[in-house]
Design a protein around this motif. Structure first.
Motif, mmCIF file in Angstrom:
data_model
loop_
_atom_site.group_PDB
_atom_site.id
_atom_site.type_symbol
_atom_site.label_atom_id
_atom_site.label_comp_id
_atom_site.label_asym_id
_atom_site.label_seq_id
_atom_site.Cartn_x
_atom_site.Cartn_y
_atom_site.Cartn_z
ATOM 1 N N SER A 177 -39.271 9.569 -78.140
ATOM 2 C CA SER A 177 -40.022 8.455 -78.134
ATOM 3 C C SER A 177 -40.519 7.616 -79.186
ATOM 4 O O SER A 177 -41.326 6.584 -79.027
ATOM 5 C CB SER A 177 -41.467 8.968 -77.447
ATOM 6 O OG SER A 177 -42.231 9.631 -78.274
ATOM 7 N N TYR A 178 -39.800 7.718 -80.189
ATOM 8 C CA TYR A 178 -40.116 7.003 -81.574
ATOM 9 C C TYR A 178 -39.874 5.494 -81.248
ATOM 10 O O TYR A 178 -40.554 4.671 -81.777
ATOM 11 C CB TYR A 178 -39.247 7.500 -82.579
ATOM 12 C CG TYR A 178 -37.796 7.081 -82.592
ATOM 13 C CD1 TYR A 178 -37.178 6.001 -83.081
ATOM 14 C CD2 TYR A 178 -36.840 7.972 -81.850
ATOM 15 C CE1 TYR A 178 -35.866 5.449 -82.933
ATOM 16 C CE2 TYR A 178 -35.536 7.796 -81.907
ATOM 17 C CZ TYR A 178 -34.953 6.511 -82.502
ATOM 18 O OH TYR A 178 -33.636 6.237 -82.325
ATOM 19 N N LYS A 179 -39.075 5.153 -80.321
ATOM 20 C CA LYS A 179 -38.859 3.638 -79.949
ATOM 21 C C LYS A 179 -40.064 2.975 -79.545
ATOM 22 O O LYS A 179 -40.462 1.878 -79.630
ATOM 23 C CB LYS A 179 -37.755 3.275 -79.023
ATOM 24 C CG LYS A 179 -36.271 3.674 -79.775
ATOM 25 C CD LYS A 179 -35.053 3.322 -78.846
ATOM 26 C CE LYS A 179 -33.728 3.700 -79.580
ATOM 27 N NZ LYS A 179 -32.568 3.461 -78.518
ATOM 28 N N GLU A 180 -40.636 3.966 -78.422
ATOM 29 C CA GLU A 180 -42.131 3.320 -78.074
ATOM 30 C C GLU A 180 -43.152 3.123 -79.185
ATOM 31 O O GLU A 180 -43.709 1.928 -78.996
ATOM 32 C CB GLU A 180 -42.614 4.267 -77.114
ATOM 33 C CG GLU A 180 -41.653 4.962 -76.071
ATOM 34 C CD GLU A 180 -41.360 4.171 -74.905
ATOM 35 O OE1 GLU A 180 -41.384 4.458 -73.749
ATOM 36 O OE2 GLU A 180 -41.025 2.849 -74.951
ATOM 37 N N TYR A 181 -42.973 4.031 -80.224
ATOM 38 C CA TYR A 181 -44.035 3.619 -81.144
ATOM 39 C C TYR A 181 -43.761 2.537 -82.079
ATOM 40 O O TYR A 181 -44.436 1.566 -82.500
ATOM 41 C CB TYR A 181 -44.005 4.898 -82.109
ATOM 42 C CG TYR A 181 -44.941 5.942 -81.473
ATOM 43 C CD1 TYR A 181 -46.270 6.091 -81.981
ATOM 44 C CD2 TYR A 181 -44.405 6.772 -80.669
ATOM 45 C CE1 TYR A 181 -46.993 6.905 -81.285
ATOM 46 C CE2 TYR A 181 -45.204 7.927 -80.351
ATOM 47 C CZ TYR A 181 -46.570 7.879 -80.324
ATOM 48 O OH TYR A 181 -47.445 8.912 -79.816
ATOM 49 N N GLU A 182 -42.106 2.463 -82.480
ATOM 50 C CA GLU A 182 -41.793 1.052 -83.122
ATOM 51 C C GLU A 182 -42.268 -0.115 -82.517
ATOM 52 O O GLU A 182 -42.705 -0.985 -83.245
ATOM 53 C CB GLU A 182 -40.409 1.154 -83.334
ATOM 54 C CG GLU A 182 -39.967 2.268 -84.192
ATOM 55 C CD GLU A 182 -38.377 2.637 -84.293
ATOM 56 O OE1 GLU A 182 -37.867 3.019 -85.435
ATOM 57 O OE2 GLU A 182 -37.576 1.933 -83.428
#
Length: 338
Positions: A306-311
Motif C-alpha cells: 500500500s505504499y503507493k496509497e501513501y505516496e
C-alpha cells in the motif's frame, strides 16, 4: 598381581569420579541457566491506539491479550484524546501505535525517522451527509458544512475531493469546525448543522437518532475513483519504532499478523466484537459498533502492498499545506518495507 588389580580398580574409580563430576557440573550449569531464564523479565512493548475505529479494529487483541512471541509482553493503551496520542508519539513513548496517517509523516519528519510505517488498519470512513432531504452536491454552493480537525485529515480530504468534483471550496462553501466527533454529533442532532462531514461510528449514532440524516458522498469511494486508488486514503496507520524493527523483527512480524487477524475478526463476529469493545473501554456502545462496521473500512494492508496509497496521499497533503505532514513529503525510508 594384587597390586595390579588394585591399580585397575583405582583407575576405574577415578574414571567414574571424573564422569560423575562432569555430569554434576552439567546439571548445575543447566539449573543455573534455568534459574537465570526464570529470573529474567519479559520485554515490555507499549502499544497505543486512539479511541474509535482504530481501537475497534484491534479490539480482539486488546481483549484477549494473545502471546505474540515468547519473552514479550504487550501493554495496550486506548487514548481518548487525539492530542494526547500525538504528544506521546512525538515524545517517542509508545513502541507501536496506530495514528492518523499525517501524524505518521509528521513523526517521521520531526523525530529523525524514529518511527516507520508498517501497515494500515483503516481506510477512509468519512461521509458527507445532510438532514436536508433535497441535499445534493449540486446544491451545496453557499451552504455551511461542519467538519472536525481544521487543516487535518477530515478537512484536507473533504476539500480535495470537493475541489476535484468541481466545487470552489474556498468561495462556494462555508466550513465550520468543531474540536472533535463528540461535539459534532450533538450539533447535528440539535438541528444546528444541516450539512456535515462525519466518520463512523458517529454517523451510525446520528442516523440511529435521526433517520433524516442521509449520506450524500462517500469520501473514500470518491478518493478511489479520483486517484485511481485500490483502497482509498489511509486513515489509521500502524507505526513501529525503528529500533524495534531492527532488533526484534520476528516479534514485529508476529505482531502485524495478529493485527491482521483482529481486523478480519471485525466482520466475522460483530456481536462478540461489540462486547469486546465495551469491555476494553471503547466509547461507542455495542449496538452502534455493530451497525457501523459495514461502513467502517477496517482492513489491514501491509505497507509493501500500500505504499503507493501513501505516496499519493502525502503529495495531496503537501499541496494543501506542508505543515500537515511535518514540513515535507517523507522519503521512502518511512516505509518499513517496500
Amino acid at each position: 598381581m594384587k597390586k595390579n588389580i588394585c591399580l585397575v580398580l583405582t583407575m576405574i574409580l577415578a574414571l567414574f569420579t571424573f564422569i560423575g563430576c562432569g555430569n554434576s557440573t552439567s546439571i548445575n550449569n543447566d539449573n543455573t541457566q534455568s534459574k537465570v531464564e526464570e529470573a529474567s523479565e519479559p520485554k515490555n512493548i507499549t502499544f497505543a491506539v486512539p479511541d474509535g475505529l482504530p481501537a475497534i479494529g484491534i479490539a480482539k487483541m486488546i481483549r484477549e491479550k494473545p502471546e505474540i512471541v515468547k519473552g514479550y509482553d504487550v501493554t495496550y493503551t486506548i487514548e481518548q484524546s487525539s492530542e494526547s496520542l500525538a504528544t506521546n508519539v512525538m515524545k517517542g513513548e509508545p513502541d507501536v501505535a496506530i495514528v492518523p496517517s499525517n501524524l505518521a509523516a509528521t513523526a517521521y519528519n520531526k523525530t529523525n525517522g524514529e518511527y516507520k510505517i508498517a501497515g494500515t488498519t483503516g481506510w477512509g470512513s468519512f461521509y458527507l451527509g445532510s438532514t436536508n432531504p433535497e441535499a445534493t452536491l449540486e446544491n451545496l454552493k453557499g451552504k455551511e458544512v461542519y467538519n472536525i480537525g481544521k487543516g487535518l485529515t477530515p478537512d484536507i480530504t473533504a476539500r480535495a475531493i470537493l475541489k476535484d468534483k468541481g466545487i470552489d471550496v474556498d468561495n462556494d462553501i462555508n466550513f465550520s469546525y468543531v474540536d472533535g466527533v463528540s461535539e459534532l454529533a450533538p450539533i447535528i442532532l440539535a438541528g444546528k448543522a444541516e450539512y456535515a462531514v462525519i466518520p463512523e461510528p458517529a454517523l451510525s449514532t446520528v442516523q440511529t437518532k435521526n433517520e433524516n440524516f442521509k449520506v450524500i458522498l462517500d469520501l473514500n469511494e470518491e478518493w478511489k475513483s479520483i486517484n485511481n486508488s485500490e483502497y482509498g486514503y489511509p486513515q489509521a496507520t500502524v507505526i513501529v519504532k525503528k529500533d524495534l524493527i531492527d532488533n526484534d523483527n520476528e516479534f514485529v512480524k508476529a505482531l502485524l499478523n495478529k493485527i491482521n487477524e483482529s481486523t478480519e475478526f471485525v466482520y466475522k463476529d460483530k456481536d462478540t466484537l461489540g462486547s469486546y469493545c465495551e469491555e476494553i473501554g471503547v466509547s461507542a456502545k455495542k449496538p452502534i459498533i455493530v451497525k457501523a462496521i459495514d461502513r467502517s473500512n477496517i482492513k489491514y494492508v501491509s505497507i509493501k502492498d500500500s505504499y503507493k496509497e501513501y505516496e499519493t496521499y502525502f503529495e495531496k497533503l503537501n499541496e494543501f499545506d506542508p505543515k500537515t505532514i511535518g514540513g515535507k513529503v517523507p522519503d521512502e525510508a518511512i516505509f518499513m518495507e517496500k
